[in-house]
Design an enzyme around this catalytic site. Sequence first.
Site, PDB file in Angstrom:
ATOM      1  N   GLU A 260       0.842  -1.085  -0.144  1.00 34.27           N
ATOM      2  CA  GLU A 260       0.086  -0.015   0.048  1.00 34.27           C
ATOM      3  C   GLU A 260       0.894   1.178   0.003  1.00 34.27           C
ATOM      4  O   GLU A 260       1.874   1.350   0.883  1.00 34.27           O
ATOM      5  CB  GLU A 260      -0.867  -0.008   1.257  1.00 34.27           C
ATOM      6  CG  GLU A 260      -1.965   1.287   1.394  1.00 34.27           C
ATOM      7  CD  GLU A 260      -2.768   1.261   2.426  1.00 34.27           C
ATOM      8  OE1 GLU A 260      -3.622   2.091   2.471  1.00 34.27           O
ATOM      9  OE2 GLU A 260      -2.684   0.229   3.303  1.00 34.27           O
TER      10      GLU A 260
ATOM     11  N   ARG B 131       5.661 -12.944   9.937  1.00 35.38           N
ATOM     12  CA  ARG B 131       6.223 -11.591   9.674  1.00 35.38           C
ATOM     13  C   ARG B 131       7.532 -11.313  10.312  1.00 35.38           C
ATOM     14  O   ARG B 131       7.887 -12.161  11.085  1.00 35.38           O
ATOM     15  CB  ARG B 131       5.231 -10.455  10.270  1.00 35.38           C
ATOM     16  CG  ARG B 131       5.191 -10.009  11.843  1.00 35.38           C
ATOM     17  CD  ARG B 131       4.190  -9.095  11.715  1.00 35.38           C
ATOM     18  NE  ARG B 131       4.488  -7.859  11.273  1.00 35.38           N
ATOM     19  CZ  ARG B 131       3.750  -6.631  11.041  1.00 35.38           C
ATOM     20  NH1 ARG B 131       2.573  -6.953  11.405  1.00 35.38           N
ATOM     21  NH2 ARG B 131       4.223  -5.611  10.558  1.00 35.38           N
TER      22      ARG B 131
ATOM     23  N   LYS C 120       3.797   1.532   9.852  1.00 39.80           N
ATOM     24  CA  LYS C 120       3.824   2.887   9.052  1.00 39.80           C
ATOM     25  C   LYS C 120       3.262   3.772  10.047  1.00 39.80           C
ATOM     26  O   LYS C 120       3.767   4.919   9.796  1.00 39.80           O
ATOM     27  CB  LYS C 120       3.075   2.613   7.903  1.00 39.80           C
ATOM     28  CG  LYS C 120       3.691   1.681   6.928  1.00 39.80           C
ATOM     29  CD  LYS C 120       3.126   1.592   5.464  1.00 39.80           C
ATOM     30  CE  LYS C 120       3.685   0.679   4.633  1.00 39.80           C
ATOM     31  NZ  LYS C 120       2.986   0.609   3.126  1.00 39.80           N
TER      32      LYS C 120
END
Length: 556
Positions: free
Chosen positions: A35, A261, A271
């Site tokens: 994104e 992850r 983020k």
Amino acid sequence: MDSVEKIPRNFITEIIDADLKEGRHDHVATRFPPEPNGYLHIGHCKSICLNFGLARDYNGTCNLRFDDTNPVKEDMEYINSIKEDVQWLGFKWNGEVRHSSDYFDRLYGYAVELIHKGLAYVDELSPDEIRQYRGTLKEPGKHSPYRDRSPEENLKLFEKMRDGGFEEGKACLRAKIDMASPFMCMRDPVIYRIRYAAHAMTGDKWCIYPMYDFTHCISDAIEGITHSICTLEFQDNRRLYDWVLENITIDCMPHQYEMSRLNLEYSITSKRKLNLLVTEGFVDGWDDPRLTTISGLRRRGFTPASLREFCRRIGVTKQDNIVEMSALESCIREDLNANAPRAMAVLHPIKLIIDNYGEEGVTATSFTVPNHPDKPELGSREVSFSRELFIDEADFREEANKQYKRLKLGGTVRLRHGYIIKATSCEKDVNGNVVCVHAQAIPNSVGCDVEGVKAKGVIHFVDANNYYDGKVMMYQRLFTVPNPGAEDDITSVVDSHSVEVIEHAALEASLKSAKVGDSFQFEREGYFCVDSKHSAENQPVFNLTVALRETKKVQA
């Protein structure tokens, strides 16, 4: 890239091998779908290396697709930075860059199909009411009062949403699945919401935008992705991924696979929190060398090969774990040790005067030294020498015990590549700090031993009459705790002393011509690179990449 970089065997390669062998697929097609609402970080690096690496290893393809479904947070700056990061890491995507927005017309059509089938409805509950109606992990949700509208009514209301007939938050499109499902993501998830914001790619064409869970699976199917890889937090969402594809008219049925992850000590991958640090001025932008964004690591002096090797070493599993920062540091240290040319830099200089310079046996004006001890192909350079030199203040003591291997009064050391010297006296300022050391050089001692003289150690130097007065940034850990992401207030664990700015380091004269992209081992200090942000021609600023040894408390 060298074949040694191949992805080590893992559960995903085993799945791919079985799929190819049993004929479920005759090729491999992956994708990297970030994104564009921030800069990429070390966690994305793992995903990049895996998705592009699988495509490389299986002679397949990997698409770069921007998940640009939220125009409020997305920006062309982020899109450009992501493309730069992927290319810098050494990967090339298949064909043109793709965007989820490329498929907005088709996505709208699939939403209409779900409405026709009675599998989607326009809901006029507020966002807060939707959350309340969803229930909890222990209690089922309850139906919206708008859930049983007819397909015809829902189609008209969805068109009204598309045409700007509702205010933001006053209506949304939800999939009609199961409000009693044990999986929260299946309790009539929102698949379209209203956003009155211009989109970077589509402008003002749309005021309704699809949600990630609706968009992602359809985008994968449109692109013919065979193996859609994401992280474990999307494991439950695989049910929604499959539900959407099973209930629309589309040929391809990709499958989603989840891996753990990357959790790295002393770093954050949120983020939102990274953006907070940037906007509040706690760091010098998204590419601050103390951050583990890919651009920050690049500015810090990490190489693409070192990051690819790091991702190769940590592997691909379903087990959540925390990777020590030393694992990342060791990869760049090994790379630079093998490839970085050497130079001398005195970071905290004091004067050293060779009182017998010019006398017989002490007349050298320069030394020819190799740029790398193990790579003759990197050539050599001339290091100038004169009566007045700079040495590091930490390399001299008036008195010291036998374990001290540097210069002390009455003691002897060898100057790197040069003479053996013996300290005879020192000068101090008004505060009692040593500012100058006087010494005698042992004649004819360059590159050889002298009978009766034993050097206790080796120290580096820079010619005080021929040096570059440069700026050096000494970076330490940005955070004071190993898991800063767990803190409610990320700013409370930012170390305000995480960078030491050395305004006047005495650097070997040759370093004045160093360019952005150049890295060096400053002998006995560490590995340093030319800063890409604050350097100018013939005025390079140097950033500490990593210390020579793990024992020093510095980090990436």
